[in-house]
Design an enzyme around this catalytic site. Structure first.
Site, PDB file in Angstrom:
ATOM      1  N   GLY A 127       0.566  -1.214   0.225  1.00 52.66           N
ATOM      2  CA  GLY A 127       0.310  -0.152  -0.113  1.00 52.66           C
ATOM      3  C   GLY A 127       0.749   1.398  -0.415  1.00 52.66           C
ATOM      4  O   GLY A 127       1.776   1.589  -0.681  1.00 52.66           O
ATOM      5  N   GLU A 128       0.514   1.935   0.972  1.00 54.83           N
ATOM      6  CA  GLU A 128       0.863   3.606   0.909  1.00 54.83           C
ATOM      7  C   GLU A 128       2.773   3.210   1.200  1.00 54.83           C
ATOM      8  O   GLU A 128       3.918   4.136   0.805  1.00 54.83           O
ATOM      9  CB  GLU A 128       0.476   4.428   2.061  1.00 54.83           C
ATOM     10  CG  GLU A 128       0.942   3.399   3.957  1.00 54.83           C
ATOM     11  CD  GLU A 128       0.411   4.834   4.760  1.00 54.83           C
ATOM     12  OE1 GLU A 128       1.216   6.354   4.422  1.00 54.83           O
ATOM     13  OE2 GLU A 128       0.133   4.449   5.800  1.00 54.83           O
ATOM     14  N   ASP A 161      -4.735  -3.783  -8.496  1.00 56.15           N
ATOM     15  CA  ASP A 161      -5.261  -3.903 -10.193  1.00 56.15           C
ATOM     16  C   ASP A 161      -4.395  -2.707 -10.867  1.00 56.15           C
ATOM     17  O   ASP A 161      -3.883  -3.221 -12.313  1.00 56.15           O
ATOM     18  CB  ASP A 161      -7.255  -4.099 -10.045  1.00 56.15           C
ATOM     19  CG  ASP A 161      -7.481  -4.738  -8.952  1.00 56.15           C
ATOM     20  OD1 ASP A 161      -6.736  -6.203  -8.752  1.00 56.15           O
ATOM     21  OD2 ASP A 161      -8.713  -4.416  -8.792  1.00 56.15           O
ATOM     22  N   GLY A 207       4.728   0.922  -0.190  1.00 52.15           N
ATOM     23  CA  GLY A 207       5.382   0.534  -1.455  1.00 52.15           C
ATOM     24  C   GLY A 207       5.063  -0.932  -2.069  1.00 52.15           C
ATOM     25  O   GLY A 207       4.416  -1.730  -1.582  1.00 52.15           O
TER      26      GLY A 207
END
Lengths: 307, 307
Positions: B207-208, B238, B210
């Protein structure tokens, strides 16, 4: 040779992690910062305080690594600062079991005369009043002042913390602290607000997720090296700060481009620190090992897209 | 031109974030993967199923971006898959409010004849039996098979999931899923265990924080671009996968070195996706914007230490 003056704790730590526990061992912010910075060609001095119970061999150990210890006051009748903590299974959170300030309670830092014109000042995590006290002793404007702090001072000494933040070039804090200091969840927005408080450079440490360096609208991201095992995270943040400040002091180049390299050096050194308990890994570290790991950081992050 | 076949949902989503909420809008894994992959020179086809309630304009929108939709079955009397969710304040976690499988319950994917010899197969998040069904229709061994999946299939169809994992070259999952699949907290150890299950390449999305790419003892880390605001994370994973697979298909080079570039492209495209609700941002994206952001990723990660 560039001069680096470091203020911070020199302490006893007792640590428990899922991998084991230690008795009182060598610890403290100035210790980790100093050991990390000693990997660079520079003239470093530590400013701190210990009690009469502090072993001479620990002081010798710092001296052996060319860290000047004139500024480490020994209060014969006092006891050394002691911290004890236990890490949870994920290693990302810990509980403090004991904090005994001891001689730190009345600490009045004295910067040795020969280091009052230091090129770089590294203010390790301590009461902001102590950090300001060190800045006030500098006879020449340093090329760079780096500040480390923590949420405890935001809770208990926010006004004085803002005083010292105003006077530094770089601040290093973790993501939760950046959020607490600014009231902003987005680290991009938090960094901008911290810029407005004074520091031109903001380093946000995210533990296993690496570190971000912000400067105006520029941002640089150094990942943490993915490790099989984090044995003991104690001192990783200070080791990062010591590598960061040490590299900048030794190169004498405080540009944003060179600060990127400093963040990589800090991350590299911190990746060793967590491999063993306390300072153990840092004490056996060789230049060759550091260079090999820097190469790993390059492999980890560099890519070849042509634009 | 290289061929890429994508299997995944084409769906309606209703999304609520701290920034607002949407009615039923275009969503689905194959939609996001296809829109992301359409940024590259390749011949892509989507394999999916929708109901009679699915607007022709949404299908046209995919066709307009050169995504072949022959493989999207329209079940006239059925209803399109619908997902609804609400994101919490930190945007890192969400609650599912509704999941209506509808036509997806009996989905039997048909790969169009012209795509049975595709160079790259992108198995979007779906029941592992459907993913295996697609692999079984390929008449030529693809150069690369990429699998996306999620914890839901680990809970409900683990044996079949292992069947498909065995047959793919690359798996993309998030950090919690990698831990669940392997029972290992360390992502380094988890990736090694997943290698042993079949995939030579393991992408772990954080996620945030990487994404990590593992291959044997090699690891590459692509950070997420630090953003002021994440507006809506739906479809980011996706979009990452579509950029990753699309770049590899278009270059025809599935080496580890080129896969690093693919991870950067995936992260770059995902960083746009989250800027607006649903597919909105992806629909207006220009090559120039993509190139500018790739340059930002270079600035974000590249440094100059000589060894």
């Amino acid at each position: 040779m560039s001069k680096l003056v470091i203020v911070g704790t020199v302490a006893f730590d007792a640590i428990e992690t899922p991998f084991g526990k230690t008795d009182k061992i060598l610890g403290g912010a100035a210790t980790y910062i100093g050991l990390s910075a000693s990997n660079f060609q520079l003239d470093a001095a530590a400013v701190s305080v210990v009690g009469g119970d502090f072993p001479q061999e620990y002081l010798d150990l710092l001296k052996d690594r060319n860290i000047n210890i004139e500024g480490i006051e020994i209060v014969k009748e006092g006891k050394t600062f002691f911290w004890s903590g236990i890490y949870h299974n994920d290693m990302n959170s810990r509980d403090t079991l004991a904090t005994e300030l001891n001689v730190l309670a009345d600490f009045n830092p004295i910067v040795p005369d020969n280091y009052k014109d230091s090129d770089v000042v590294m203010l390790g995590n301590l009461h902001p009043i102590v950090q300001i006290g060190v800045l006030n002793q500098m006879t020449k404007k340093p090329k760079l002042v780096v500040l480390d702090t923590m949420n405890f001072w935001m809770d208990t000494a926010l006004d004085q913390l803002h005083e010292v933040i105003k006077r530094v070039d770089v601040i290093t804090i973790n993501d939760e602290e950046a959020r607490q200091l600014t009231g902003e969840y987005s680290l991009v927005v938090a960094a901008r607000k911290i810029h407005e408080m004074g520091p031109k450079y903001v380093v946000i440490k995210k533990g296993e997720h690496g570190a971000l360096l912000f400067h105006d609208d520029n941002v640089f991201y150094a990942p943490a090296l993915p490790l099989e095992e984090v044995f003991d995270p104690t001192g990783a943040g200070d080791t990062f700060a010591g590598g960061f400040a040490g590299y900048l002091a030794s190169t004498g180049d405080v540009s944003f481009e060179n600060m990127k390299n400093a963040v990589i050096y800090g991350s590299t050194l911190a990746s060793f620190c967590v491999e063993k308990f306390g300072t153990e890994r840092m004490l056996t570290l060789t230049q060759d090992e550091v260079n090999k790991r820097l190469q790993q950081f390059k492999n980890l992050t560099q890519f070849e897209i042509e634009l």
